[in-house]
Design a protein around this motif. Structure first.
Motif, PDB file in Angstrom:
ATOM      1  N   ILE A  45     -10.181   4.239   4.299  1.00 16.68           N
ATOM      2  CA  ILE A  45      -9.230   5.108   5.008  1.00 16.68           C
ATOM      3  C   ILE A  45      -9.886   6.430   5.378  1.00 16.68           C
ATOM      4  O   ILE A  45      -9.703   6.943   6.494  1.00 16.68           O
ATOM      5  N   SER A  46     -10.659   7.002   4.462  1.00 17.55           N
ATOM      6  CA  SER A  46     -11.293   8.302   4.729  1.00 17.55           C
ATOM      7  C   SER A  46     -12.300   8.210   5.864  1.00 17.55           C
ATOM      8  O   SER A  46     -12.431   9.145   6.669  1.00 17.55           O
ATOM      9  N   ARG A  47     -13.010   7.083   5.966  1.00 16.86           N
ATOM     10  CA  ARG A  47     -13.971   6.925   7.059  1.00 16.86           C
ATOM     11  C   ARG A  47     -13.287   6.727   8.395  1.00 16.86           C
ATOM     12  O   ARG A  47     -13.689   7.296   9.400  1.00 16.86           O
ATOM     13  N   GLY A  48     -12.241   5.900   8.402  1.00 16.36           N
ATOM     14  CA  GLY A  48     -11.581   5.603   9.674  1.00 16.36           C
ATOM     15  C   GLY A  48     -10.566   6.637  10.099  1.00 16.36           C
ATOM     16  O   GLY A  48     -10.310   6.799  11.299  1.00 16.36           O
ATOM     17  N   PHE A  49      -9.976   7.351   9.124  1.00 16.85           N
ATOM     18  CA  PHE A  49      -8.917   8.317   9.434  1.00 16.85           C
ATOM     19  C   PHE A  49      -9.131   9.579   8.598  1.00 16.85           C
ATOM     20  O   PHE A  49      -8.444   9.806   7.591  1.00 16.85           O
ATOM     21  N   PRO A  50     -10.069  10.408   8.971  1.00 15.26           N
ATOM     22  CA  PRO A  50     -10.374  11.612   8.170  1.00 15.26           C
ATOM     23  C   PRO A  50      -9.220  12.600   8.113  1.00 15.26           C
ATOM     24  O   PRO A  50      -9.195  13.458   7.232  1.00 15.26           O
ATOM     25  N   GLU A  51      -8.274  12.493   9.047  1.00 17.10           N
ATOM     26  CA  GLU A  51      -7.146  13.430   9.028  1.00 17.10           C
ATOM     27  C   GLU A  51      -6.131  13.091   7.936  1.00 17.10           C
ATOM     28  O   GLU A  51      -5.306  13.924   7.558  1.00 17.10           O
ATOM     29  N   HIS A  52      -6.177  11.859   7.442  1.00 14.55           N
ATOM     30  CA  HIS A  52      -5.238  11.464   6.393  1.00 14.55           C
ATOM     31  C   HIS A  52      -5.759  11.876   5.027  1.00 14.55           C
ATOM     32  O   HIS A  52      -6.974  11.941   4.800  1.00 14.55           O
ATOM     33  N   VAL A  70       9.574   7.086   2.323  1.00 13.83           N
ATOM     34  CA  VAL A  70       8.222   6.556   2.154  1.00 13.83           C
ATOM     35  C   VAL A  70       8.142   5.110   2.630  1.00 13.83           C
ATOM     36  O   VAL A  70       9.046   4.304   2.381  1.00 13.83           O
ATOM     37  N   LYS A  71       7.044   4.776   3.313  1.00 21.64           N
ATOM     38  CA  LYS A  71       6.752   3.389   3.690  1.00 21.64           C
ATOM     39  C   LYS A  71       5.991   2.724   2.532  1.00 21.64           C
ATOM     40  O   LYS A  71       5.066   3.309   1.984  1.00 21.64           O
ATOM     41  N   TRP A  72       6.405   1.488   2.204  1.00 18.62           N
ATOM     42  CA  TRP A  72       5.779   0.766   1.097  1.00 18.62           C
ATOM     43  C   TRP A  72       5.115  -0.496   1.621  1.00 18.62           C
ATOM     44  O   TRP A  72       5.708  -1.251   2.405  1.00 18.62           O
ATOM     45  N   VAL A  73       3.866  -0.721   1.195  1.00 21.51           N
ATOM     46  CA  VAL A  73       3.138  -1.947   1.501  1.00 21.51           C
ATOM     47  C   VAL A  73       2.625  -2.508   0.184  1.00 21.51           C
ATOM     48  O   VAL A  73       1.951  -1.808  -0.578  1.00 21.51           O
ATOM     49  N   VAL A  74       2.964  -3.775  -0.091  1.00 23.71           N
ATOM     50  CA  VAL A  74       2.539  -4.426  -1.321  1.00 23.71           C
ATOM     51  C   VAL A  74       1.276  -5.233  -1.022  1.00 23.71           C
ATOM     52  O   VAL A  74       1.264  -6.069  -0.116  1.00 23.71           O
ATOM     53  N   ILE A  75       0.209  -4.958  -1.772  1.00 25.60           N
ATOM     54  CA  ILE A  75      -1.055  -5.690  -1.624  1.00 25.60           C
ATOM     55  C   ILE A  75      -1.313  -6.407  -2.942  1.00 25.60           C
ATOM     56  O   ILE A  75      -1.528  -5.756  -3.966  1.00 25.60           O
ATOM     57  N   SER A  76      -1.249  -7.730  -2.939  1.00 24.17           N
ATOM     58  CA  SER A  76      -1.297  -8.463  -4.199  1.00 24.17           C
ATOM     59  C   SER A  76      -2.139  -9.724  -4.064  1.00 24.17           C
ATOM     60  O   SER A  76      -2.303 -10.275  -2.968  1.00 24.17           O
ATOM     61  N   ALA A  77      -2.666 -10.179  -5.205  1.00 19.43           N
ATOM     62  CA  ALA A  77      -3.381 -11.456  -5.245  1.00 19.43           C
ATOM     63  C   ALA A  77      -2.421 -12.618  -5.491  1.00 19.43           C
ATOM     64  O   ALA A  77      -2.840 -13.774  -5.461  1.00 19.43           O
ATOM     65  N   HIS A  78      -1.158 -12.329  -5.727  1.00 19.48           N
ATOM     66  CA  HIS A  78      -0.164 -13.369  -6.032  1.00 19.48           C
ATOM     67  C   HIS A  78       0.585 -13.743  -4.761  1.00 19.48           C
ATOM     68  O   HIS A  78       1.184 -12.893  -4.106  1.00 19.48           O
ATOM     69  N   SER A  79       0.555 -15.025  -4.454  1.00 20.19           N
ATOM     70  CA  SER A  79       1.181 -15.502  -3.218  1.00 20.19           C
ATOM     71  C   SER A  79       2.555 -16.107  -3.463  1.00 20.19           C
ATOM     72  O   SER A  79       3.114 -16.734  -2.568  1.00 20.19           O
ATOM     73  N   LYS A  96      -4.481 -10.210  -1.197  1.00 22.81           N
ATOM     74  CA  LYS A  96      -5.874  -9.830  -1.378  1.00 22.81           C
ATOM     75  C   LYS A  96      -6.776 -11.037  -1.165  1.00 22.81           C
ATOM     76  O   LYS A  96      -6.383 -12.173  -1.467  1.00 22.81           O
ATOM     77  N   PRO A  97      -8.004 -10.818  -0.689  1.00 23.65           N
ATOM     78  CA  PRO A  97      -8.532  -9.550  -0.158  1.00 23.65           C
ATOM     79  C   PRO A  97      -8.067  -9.344   1.273  1.00 23.65           C
ATOM     80  O   PRO A  97      -8.063 -10.277   2.083  1.00 23.65           O
ATOM     81  N   SER A 113      -8.181  -5.471   8.563  1.00 25.87           N
ATOM     82  CA  SER A 113      -6.729  -5.524   8.364  1.00 25.87           C
ATOM     83  C   SER A 113      -6.195  -4.200   7.846  1.00 25.87           C
ATOM     84  O   SER A 113      -5.119  -3.735   8.261  1.00 25.87           O
ATOM     85  N   LEU A 114      -6.925  -3.556   6.948  1.00 28.95           N
ATOM     86  CA  LEU A 114      -6.478  -2.282   6.406  1.00 28.95           C
ATOM     87  C   LEU A 114      -6.440  -1.214   7.488  1.00 28.95           C
ATOM     88  O   LEU A 114      -5.467  -0.448   7.591  1.00 28.95           O
ATOM     89  N   VAL A 115      -7.497  -1.162   8.321  1.00 31.48           N
ATOM     90  CA  VAL A 115      -7.530  -0.169   9.406  1.00 31.48           C
ATOM     91  C   VAL A 115      -6.394  -0.415  10.388  1.00 31.48           C
ATOM     92  O   VAL A 115      -5.703   0.515  10.828  1.00 31.48           O
ATOM     93  N   GLY A 116      -6.165  -1.683  10.738  1.00 29.04           N
ATOM     94  CA  GLY A 116      -5.064  -1.992  11.647  1.00 29.04           C
ATOM     95  C   GLY A 116      -3.718  -1.618  11.061  1.00 29.04           C
ATOM     96  O   GLY A 116      -2.828  -1.116  11.765  1.00 29.04           O
ATOM     97  N   LEU A 117      -3.548  -1.857   9.759  1.00 39.92           N
ATOM     98  CA  LEU A 117      -2.290  -1.494   9.095  1.00 39.92           C
ATOM     99  C   LEU A 117      -2.057   0.008   9.138  1.00 39.92           C
ATOM    100  O   LEU A 117      -0.949   0.467   9.469  1.00 39.92           O
ATOM    101  N   ILE A 118      -3.094   0.792   8.834  1.00 40.93           N
ATOM    102  CA  ILE A 118      -2.939   2.254   8.827  1.00 40.93           C
ATOM    103  C   ILE A 118      -2.634   2.765  10.232  1.00 40.93           C
ATOM    104  O   ILE A 118      -1.807   3.665  10.415  1.00 40.93           O
TER     105      ILE A 118
END
Length: 851
Positions: free
Chosen positions: A471-478, A526-535, A554-555, A560-565
């Motif tokens: 996130i810091s590399r792709g969006f330094p303003e965040h 707040v926006k919530w996103v759940v990132i889990s290894a459990h399907s 996951k993973p 995908s993370l950049v697109g989500l942000i």
């Protein structure tokens, strides 16, 4: 073996006078097997009968042994025993039960008894038992009674246990419900205290925290409103007829322009803009930072000219912060203090620097000078005044020169009330080195961007660091916040503004879904996103139910993370814009409603606007009109009338106030049943007489049920105004002080303080204190003390009361404190004073002991 029967006496043994059993056996010679005689045996009856009684079913049972011919050999009861048993035994059929096989048992159920029979294997005998039916019923009743007792005991125990368990549940709920009703009535001070099951303790704890937060928010909002109104009133009162002032300044400016004196012309323009900015509080109590800096530049123009170039100013505020909303009139008081107390006393050129800075959470405006600075004692006193400003009622601040205005304490208090205790003013100073003041505010999003605070919650440090790095590399303003467990996440959500949460599901102590459910109350936006290894579908279903924006497995990968942000950043920016528009509409709705209603009441065209929705909460109402008799500008009077009328209408019902012309205000009020219009009008006149120095009229309508009748009612009240005499109030604060003095003389013996008396005459405590001293020549506290000591002297000289009683009568519950105050005022103790006025008579022993 041959049974010989039962004999009442032994047939062979003489002297034995008790029943015996007799039986015998024939003896044979072993070699020839010829009979050689008989062996006769006698035995006592009791052992035989005792063995037979074991075959009895009940206490009334009878057991009989019969031989093969049906004759009774022995029986457990004599033939003359109980009638029922005897009858049943005698009535036995001689041929019953007939021939029985070995081990076979015969049973016959008769009306009066139960018969049983069995064969004895070693002899051709039959054992017959006779049991009366009443014995069987007795056993059944005893069994029933035992079972009934057991059932009753079980029911009682179950009821007691159920009551205990239900009370352990219901009692905390009842207390919680009672406190909820108190909260509904507006009491936020109570707390629920229970020690019950874990779930109930969590529920009660959450309720207590919620009530405490509501109480704190309400108190902060109340204090903020008071502080803003005081600042607004102070700014307005510092103007003397703004309309006349602006016209005069405009005239002077053009006269200077005619003489080509541009330097003084710039000063006049700067002065007029300062006055206009400081008196314009109608739209909001906040302003963009660029307007504050523009106002500051006008002020510095005057200061630099007045000090003859001895002040060099530098404003170094980054352009990206110019749109930040800050409390109005916060920079000028800070700069004014720096110039007046830091730079003016210098004999050399001084430098004043205003610059911006930022911390992790705050935007900071730094005002620093290289002036004379403050010594440690003065700095400590200033810091203490700022701390006390957050704890006492807001009011006017006064500098050592006696000038009234919006001081540092008011600025610090308004910032703290608006944004919390972590923001406000901080001062550092050193003698002959200068002073530095930091004014801090919550850091806003930068203009043109959509900066977010993103919280990453995962118990795996590698995953947290990877997400933060991407996130810091792709969006330094965040800004990325990290939490290794749910407890750290809760603390972050409680103390910081968060826009987006990325959370794992399974973590120690609390799952990500439980964290989501628990924390949504803190920051529901707040926006919530759940990132889990459990399907598992159940996890995803619960996440969606709780309002999760997405559920990712996951993973997820960098792409995908950049697109989500990116996607969520756009959504949050759009929602923020919509929220700003909604807030603006809410803030302007009142002015829109009042403006539309004012045009409608004045009979002007509304251009097709339907006025009904603006008063839909008032199916019936009364109209109150206040008219002011003044040729001068009445902005301050309008402000006073609007506040007084609004407060009184809120206490008597509900309504709003609109200004319909330069000298008239119209109130629409729906009264509660218990509140009368006459009482409301009397209170309004009383309050306006205390506050206004301008003659006024109060007119009113009857009950109005039709909105279309409003213009006619307004015309009628205006016509009635021509024939009504104005209420005059020319004595200013003298009437208020006269009422206050009367109140003090009537209540000086009770607990009395400045705030209480000021509330009686409806004046700000600080203003009342100044006005009281101006009108009476004595400070409030000194006046009350002199009055109490004077009355105490009268009682000491003309009554036999003990000194302790006199102290209580004049308002001193602590007699030792009274003696100290009396000695300070009179130069002697109460006992000495009494002796003196009585010509040397000794004081009472009790009085001497008290002193």
């Amino acid at each position: 073996m041959r049974w010989l029967g039962v004999y009442p006496q032994a047939p062979m043994s003489g002297g034995i006078d008790s029943p015996v059993f007799a039986f015998g056996r024939q003896l044979f010679e072993l070699s020839t097997m010829k009979s050689v005689g008989y062996v006769l045996i006698e035995t006592e009856e009791d052992p035989i009968l005792s063995a037979l009684s074991n075959a009895s079913i009940g206490p009334g049972s009878s057991v009989v042994i019969r031989d093969s011919a049906g004759n009774a050999i022995v029986r457990t009861r004599p033939e003359a025993s109980g009638a029922g048993t005897e009858t049943a035994t005698e009535a036995l059929p001689a041929d019953w039960p007939g021939t029985l096989k070995k081990g076979e048992v015969a049973v016959r159920d008769r009306k009066d008894a139960l018969l049983t029979a069995a064969r004895i294997g070693t002899a051709d005998w039959t054992v017959v038992g006779v049991t009366p039916k009443r014995d069987l019923k007795l056993e059944l009743k005893q069994t029933q009674r035992f079972l009934l007792t057991v059932v009753i005991l079980l029911v009682v125990a179950a009821t007691a246990l159920a009551t205990l368990v239900s009370r352990s549940f219901s009692s905390p709920f009842k207390r919680l419900i009672q406190q909820m009703k108190q909260v509904e009535l507006g009491n936020f001070q109570g707390r629920v205290r229970v020690h019950s099951y874990q779930e109930l303790n969590v529920l009660v704890g959450s309720f207590n925290r919620m009530v405490q937060q509501m109480d704190n928010l309400i108190e902060r909002e109340k204090l903020l409103s008071i502080s803003e109104k005081n600042a607004q009133l102070q700014a307005l009162q510092s103007q003397v007829n703004p309309h006349f002032l602006f016209n005069t300044l405009d005239m002077i400016y053009w006269m200077l322009d005619e003489r080509e004196n541009d330097r003084l012309g710039r000063l006049i323009l700067a002065l007029s803009r300062i006055f206009r900015y400081s008196s314009d509080w109608e739209e909001a109590s906040r302003a963009p930072l660029r307007l504050e800096l523009e106002q500051l530049r006008h002020y510095l123009t005057i200061i630099e000219t007045r000090l003859g170039g001895r002040v060099n100013t530098k404003i170094e505020v980054e352009d990206r912060w110019l749109g930040a909303q800050v409390p109005k009139m916060i920079l000028q008081p800070i700069v004014e203090n720096a110039v007046k107390y830091g730079l003016e006393p210098l004999s050399r050129e001084g430098t004043l620097r205003i610059r911006s800075a930022e911390t992790e959470d705050a935007l900071v405006i730094v005002v620093e000078d290289n002036g004379v600075g403050m010594d440690e004692e003065t700095l400590l006193r200033v810091r203490q005044s700022l701390e006390e400003a957050a704890a006492v009622a807001p009011g006017r601040q006064e500098d050592p020169a006696g000038r009234r205005g919006i001081g540092l304490a008011n600025v610090h208090r308004r910032i703290a009330l608006m944004y919390g205790e972590g923001f406000g003013l901080r001062i550092e100073s050193e003698r002959e080195r200068g002073t530095k003041i930091w004014a801090s505010f919550p850091k806003p999003a930068e203009e043109g961007g959509s900066a977010m605070n993103i919280l990453v919650v995962d118990d795996e440090e590698v995953i947290r660091s990877g997400i933060e790095r991407t996130i810091s590399r792709g969006f330094p303003e965040h800004r990325v916040l990290l939490a290794g467990n749910p407890e750290e996440a809760v603390e972050a959500l409680r103390t910081k503004r968060v826009d987006l949460v990325l959370t794992d599901v399974l973590m120690p102590g609390m799952t990500g879904l439980e964290l989501m459910a628990f924390s949504r109350r803190m920051q529901p936006q707040v926006k919530w996103v759940v990132i889990s290894a459990h399907s598992e579908f159940a996890y995803a279903q619960e996440a969606v139910r709780l309002g999760a924006r997405d559920y990712m497995l996951k993973p997820i990968g960098k792409e995908s993370l950049v697109g989500l942000i990116e996607e969520l950043g756009r959504e949050i920016a759009e929602e923020s814009e919509r929220n700003k528009e909604a807030d603006l509409m809410k803030r302007n709705l009142r002015f829109l409603r009042e403006g539309v209603f004012a045009r409608w009441a004045s009979g002007l065209d509304l251009g097709g606007i339907d006025v009904a929705p603006f008063t839909e909460s008032h199916p019936y109402f009364n109209l109150l009109m206040v008219r002011l008799d003044s040729d001068a500008d009445t902005k301050l009077e309008h402000f006073i009338v609007e506040n007084v009328l609004t407060e009184l209408m809120d206490s008597a019902g509900k309504g709003f106030v609109a200004s319909i012309d330069a000298h008239s205000l119209l109130g629409l009020v729906t009264l509660r049943e218990e509140a009368g219009l006459g009482l409301l009008i009397d209170k309004l006149r009383t309050h306006l007489k205390r506050y206004l120095k301008t003659p006024f009229q109060v007119l009113h309508s009857g009950r109005v049920d039709d909105l279309t009748a409003v213009p006619g009612e307004v015309r009628r009240m205006r016509s009635a105004s021509a024939a009504q005499v104005y209420d005059h109030y020319a004595s200013g604060g003298e009437k208020a002080i006269e009422v206050a003095v009367q109140y003090i003389h009537a209540h000086f013996g009770a607990e009395i303080n400045l705030e209480k008396v000021a509330s009686v005459v409806y004046l700000n405590p600080v203003y009342f204190s100044q006005l009281f001293k101006q009108k009476t020549g004595t400070g409030f506290k000194e006046y009350v003390t002199n009055l109490r000591i004077s009355r105490a002297m009268e009682l000491l000289g003309g009554s036999e009361l003990k000194i302790g009683d006199i102290a209580e009568r004049v308002g001193y519950p602590d007699v030792r404190h009274f003696s100290q105050v009396f000695r300070k005022k009179a130069g002697c103790t109460p006992s000495e004073y009494r002796q003196e006025v009585r010509g040397g008579v000794a004081a009472e022993a009790g009085d001497a002991e008290l002193e």
